[in-house]
Enzyme design. Structure first.
Site, PDB file in Angstrom:
ATOM      1  N   GLN A   1      17.491 -24.300  30.718  1.00 49.16           N
ATOM      2  CA  GLN A   1      17.430 -23.431  29.552  1.00 49.16           C
ATOM      3  C   GLN A   1      18.085 -22.085  29.839  1.00 49.16           C
ATOM      4  OE1 GLN A   1      12.923 -24.695  28.805  1.00 49.16           O
ATOM      5  NE2 GLN A   1      13.491 -23.050  27.422  1.00 49.16           N
TER       6      GLN A   1
ATOM      7  N   GLU B   1       8.483 -21.376  18.796  1.00 50.63           N
ATOM      8  CA  GLU B   1       7.156 -21.294  19.405  1.00 50.63           C
ATOM      9  C   GLU B   1       5.994 -21.156  18.418  1.00 50.63           C
ATOM     10  OE1 GLU B   1       7.702 -18.913  23.457  1.00 50.63           O
ATOM     11  OE2 GLU B   1       8.838 -18.049  21.808  1.00 50.63           O
TER      12      GLU B   1
ATOM     13  N   PHE C   1       4.602 -18.854  25.728  1.00 47.98           N
ATOM     14  CA  PHE C   1       4.804 -17.924  26.848  1.00 47.98           C
ATOM     15  C   PHE C   1       3.650 -16.932  27.004  1.00 47.98           C
ATOM     16  CE2 PHE C   1       7.272 -14.583  29.121  1.00 47.98           C
ATOM     17  CZ  PHE C   1       7.990 -15.357  30.005  1.00 47.98           C
TER      18      PHE C   1
ATOM     19  N   ARG D   1       2.797 -10.995  27.427  1.00 49.46           N
ATOM     20  CA  ARG D   1       2.799 -11.575  26.075  1.00 49.46           C
ATOM     21  C   ARG D   1       1.383 -12.020  25.685  1.00 49.46           C
ATOM     22  NH1 ARG D   1       6.214 -13.479  21.813  1.00 49.46           N
ATOM     23  NH2 ARG D   1       7.955 -12.417  22.795  1.00 49.46           N
TER      24      ARG D   1
ATOM     25  N   ALA E   1      11.770 -17.668  24.144  1.00 51.61           N
ATOM     26  CA  ALA E   1      11.147 -16.679  23.268  1.00 51.61           C
ATOM     27  C   ALA E   1      11.483 -16.939  21.802  1.00 51.61           C
ATOM     28  CB  ALA E   1      11.552 -15.243  23.662  1.00 51.61           C
TER      29      ALA E   1
END
Lengths: 787, 168
Positions: free
Chosen positions: A207, A727, A354, A320, A520
């Protein structure tokens, strides 16, 4: 409406298109990294020697016996590393551990063979003498031993102490919850070759090709320009291929440079599961205060992320998590401390969300446990605590578009016929002593952008050839999320050409340098804006050419559907304009760049505006639980989710469904079990395969599954008014967990607060409902002990 | 490590003759080799994917004499004299997509695509077996195929629609 977000009338973005590689996928023609091996000559295969101890000193390593195995070509050890012996960016992750193994399964050295079988037998022949050392396997053991790593963080707003002292109701508890194995169906794989002049070419299922390149370069002791990394596509990533592929790519590259032959490193499933990092499990301790109207007045929490043996991405994951402990709720007084435990396990890493899901799970658990104690229906308690316009997050960012939470909520209530079903469930539960149903609604608010401001940049390269065809390249990678599909749509929209005129070339570090991870959820936001920028440069140049031909100012021509039209009449074909531009020596290609404006973040103070915007969504889930076994079915799910003005609605709906399914897996099925005993296999992951690690399958799908995109959801700060979608939908699955909690509570007296482990497996649900069944009615304020 | 396989000397190669997608194939195999490895690494048929290599994910599903098997748990020697169909053999003679393949595209029944060849092969078998009466039955008979991206709703829709249209 901003220039970035404005969408032309005839736009290719917004069309419900299938995935750009769909036809290749259904025929098996789509190439993944390991499919290239049979297309490559003289390939060597790699096999690791893995530690059988969670923690041990390497007393002696004898690789010579491996060379006696026919077909073994080379054994790679730390002595072979010409550069830096490290697989990460924190320099705490030796690629070849030469002194100490830090987890069960840790690879000490790698054997290269003419066949995979030769490499395997070679690895068997390697002799390692270990001196076992004491190990810390669980997060609780690490907390007790005070074994932490990295930088702890503190986030604070208001006066928590006073608020908790004066709050009408105060509860506290402890909650530990499990991580998650990515189980991308394509395991980690790299194929490395050495080209002429020592140029290294690594095909990697990554990634983050730029970081793979950086780490291959530092391991080999060469400059980044001597290494090219390409990622055709991944068979799933989910965050597991953000940091973790680098070391494997470096092993393959090192082997290729030492032998002069291509090296393939493809982990089998057991190796992948035992060596690669997972979602962080967390331990949390909390105190929460409410007023008499059920409104949160204060939250105090200590979050301990189980980082595993090295830092990897644990610090930003923790940040996060802390930034999402509010989820979608206004909490005036907040104090959160975060720290990272160091344990003898795989180095835990990014996984869809995350850390966000972990932070949000804490507050959803608080609300789920406290609602019955406060005498509120959990749905009502959540709704009255939702952020309202004008509120700010604990880290000081205004909650823009907070009204969309209420919009999603009311649409789910209406479309999901929630009130009618709640009444039905009450009746059902009243007459079914051994079967209970629960219906829960939970919101999602998820911050979009990398917390670290510097990562919010992207590049693209767009070529227009003389025949009018277009080739685009960008820094993002495709792992199934449909990024490439969206990027083709963005390019076709900006240039005003039909989609079939645009092709996309594989992601490579020699095309677009210094890229950020495709992570993200920001892949489409960042790379889309960079592609748009490159296409606009070309379009402006072509507008000059077309304008002069049509006798108009360049501002007065429009590009759409393969034509260039003058506002006052007259038109030219795209192809003619392109060819004319070539003969006028006009540059027909451009490099695009984008950086997200308006972000700032003080990582030490945990204050600022790290996110461009928030993505919102609401889900309602209904479950039925069997009182004899704890087995349950997911009867119905209704989701309304905010993706802005969708770039690609079919792709976005798929992301929402898939994210929800994966979140439901994390919260209800996927049970990572590590051997925490003092036996000979201490530290071993006991759930190494799909036989013991239950993944969501067709059988666990909701019987009714309604997913809708929120209407009128333009986002001013992102490309063509869209929002990120990768996400956020994962966290819609909190609704399933909370529905299970409510169904379990229905086995007990009114007001029962159910302590539900995570994952809420049928077994866990059984024990929870069994406890509820035997519960006495509870007082209105008391201390909750955790799992 | 305790999960490493025991060392052993390689047994003698076995000559294997079978049909793959209608064409004859002859290959000398190690009797321990899986059909999956022979297809992928010896016959260059990389459409069939290796997901778990334990028969638990279904990504490697192929048909042997018209019945679906997980090729990772099928010894190559077992298909001697038999007919194997892989994802590369599903298209029509002129390269036209099978209706189920088209339905996968239309229903967005995939994301990363890695499980897709196995899903298509299982879906075809599911229809041939007559296990497509309703969604619940499709789910039951597709439950051996995992999709980590969670595209299940699209897959069920694709199979349901194709079964209806093709009279299964």
């Amino acid at each position: 409406m901003s220039q970035l977000s404005e969408r032309p009338v005839e736009a290719v973005v917004g069309l419900p298109l299938p995935h750009e590689s769909a036809a290749l996928h259904v025929t098996g023609e789509a190439l993944y990294t390991d499919d290239l091996v049979v297309r490559t000559r003289d390939v060597l295969h790699a096999w690791p020697v893995q530690s059988p101890y969670a923690h041990a000193r390497i007393v002696d390593l004898q690789v010579k016996p491996a060379y006696d195995v026919p077909g073994v070509v080379r054994v790679l050890t730390s002595d072979d590393v010409p550069g830096v012996n490290d697989a990460g960016v924190k320099h705490d992750e030796p690629l070849f551990p030469d002194a100490e193994v830090m987890f069960h399964g840790h690879a000490i050295c790698w054997v290269l063979g003419e066949t995979l079988e030769a490499a395997r037998l070679g690895a068997e022949a390697v002799q390692v003498e270990y001196e076992p050392l004491p190990s810390l396997v669980s997060v609780r053991e690490a907390i007790a031993a005070g074994n932490f790593q990295g930088t702890g963080r503190h986030l604070e707003r208001g006066d928590v102490e006073t608020a908790l002292t004066t709050a009408a109701h105060v509860f506290q508890g402890e909650f530990e919850f499990a991580g998650q194995e990515h189980f991308y169906l394509e395991t980690h794989v790299a194929l490395a070759l050495v080209d002429e002049g020592g140029q290294i070419f690594v095909q990697s299922s990554s990634q983050h090709p730029s970081e793979t390149q950086e780490i291959v370069a530092h391991v080999l002791g060469v400059a980044s320009h001597a290494v090219t990394v390409q990622c055709l596509r991944m068979g799933g990533g989910f965050g597991g291929k953000e940091m973790q592929p680098h070391g494997f790519a470096a092993i393959a590259a090192l082997g290729a440079t030492l032998t002069g032959r291509p090296v393939r490193l493809r982990l089998n499933r057991t190796q992948d599961v035992t060596m690669s990092g997972k979602r962080h499990g967390f331990h949390s301790q909390w105190r929460a205060g409410f007023d008499d109207d059920g409104r949160l007045v204060a939250l105090e929490a200590t979050l301990t992320a189980d980082g595993g043996w090295s830092l990897d991405l644990s610090e930003p994951v923790l940040a996060r998590a802390m930034c999402h402990i509010d989820n979608a709720y206004w909490i005036p007084n907040v104090r959160v401390d975060g720290r990272i435990a160091k344990t003898n396990k795989t180095s835990q890493t990014a996984f869809r969300g995350f850390g966000g899901p972990q932070g949000m799970l804490v507050i959803e658990n608080v609300l789920g446990r406290c609602a019955p104690l406060l005498g509120y229906d959990a749905m009502e308690l959540r709704r009255r605590n939702l952020y309202q316009p004008g509120h700010t997050t604990p880290y000081g960012q205004p909650v823009r578009h907070a009204e969309r939470l209420e919009a999603c909520w009311s649409e789910v209530v209406r479309g999901g016929e929630v009130e009618r079903r709640q009444a039905e469930i009450e009746q059902f539960n009243a007459i079914h002593p051994n079967t209970k149903r629960g219906l829960a609604m939970t919101p999602v608010k998820f911050g979009i952008s990398f917390n670290l401001t510097a990562f919010n940049q992207a590049g693209a390269l767009v070529h227009v050839y003389k025949d009018g065809s277009v080739l685009i390249n960008h820094g993002g990678t495709e792992m199934g999320q449909g990024l490439h599909t969206k990027m083709l749509q963005v390019a076709a929209t900006t240039l005003g050409v039909p989609l079939e005129r645009v092709r996309l070339a594989p992601t490579r570090t020699d095309k677009v340098p210094n890229t950020s991870a495709t992570a993200a959820s920001s892949g489409a936001d960042l790379n889309g804006a960079a592609i748009k920028n490159a296409c606009e440069q070309i379009r402006e140049r072509l507008a000059q050419v077309a304008g002069s031909r049509l006798g108009l100012h360049a501002h007065d021509v429009r590009f759409a559907d393969g034509m260039v039209r003058g506002l006052q009449g007259g038109s030219l074909s795209w192809d003619d304009v392109v060819l004319a531009a070539y003969f006028q020596r006009v540059q027909l290609w451009a490099a695009g760049f984008y950086r997200t404006e308006g972000l700032h973040w003080d990582a030490n103070a945990m204050q600022g505006e790290p996110f461009k915007y928030f993505a919102y969504g609401v889900a309602a889930a209904e479950v039925e639980v069997d009182g004899f076994t704890g087995a349950y079915t997911l009867r119905r799910v209704d989701i309304v989710h905010d993706v802005g003005d969708s770039l690609s609605p079919l792709i976005d709906l798929g992301q929402i469904e898939g994210g929800f399914v994966q979140g439901t897996g994390w919260l209800t099925l996927e049970d990572l079990r590590w051997d925490e005993s003092d036996g000979p296999h201490r530290g071993r992951l006991a759930t190494q395969a799909a036989s013991t690690y239950k993944l969501p399958s067709f059988s666990e799908m909701p019987q009714v599954f309604n997913v809708h995109l929120l209407d009128k959801a333009h986002e001013d700060g992102a490309v063509y008014g869209s929002k990120a979608v990768g996400e956020p939908p994962l966290m819609l699955a909190f609704s399933v967990r909370e529905a299970l909690r409510q169904a379990a509570a229905a086995f007990g007296p009114v007001g029962t607060s159910v302590d539900l482990p995570s994952p809420a497996t049928p077994e866990a649900v059984y024990w929870a409902l069994d406890e509820a069944r035997s519960a006495a009615p509870v007082p209105s304020s008391f201390s909750l002990s955790g799992v | 490590m305790d999960n490493a396989l025991p060392a052993a000397s390689a047994p003698a190669a076995v000559d294997l003759a079978f049909t793959v997608n209608g064409s004859p194939a002859k290959v000398a195999v190690d009797p321990r080799e899986s059909l999956l490895d022979v297809l992928r690494e010896r016959l260059d048929l990389t459409g069939t994917k290796k997901g778990c290599d334990h028969g638990q994910c279904g990504a490697c599903t192929v048909h042997v004499d018209g019945r679906r098997v997980v090729s990772c748990l099928t010894a190559a020697v077992q298909v001697d004299g038999r007919a194997v169909t892989t994802i590369e053999g599903v298209e029509g003679p002129d390269g036209e997509l099978h209706p189920l393949q088209q339905a996968f595209i239309d229903h967005d029944a995939l994301q990363c695509g890695y499980c897709t060849p196995g899903q298509v092969m299982s879906g075809l078998a599911c229809m041939a077996e007559g296990h497509t009466r309703d969604d619940a039955e499709i789910r039951e008979y597709m439950s051996g195929n995992l999709c980590r991206c969670g595209a299940y709703a699209g897959i069920v829709a694709a199979i349901r629609e194709t079964a209806r249209r093709t009279g299964h």
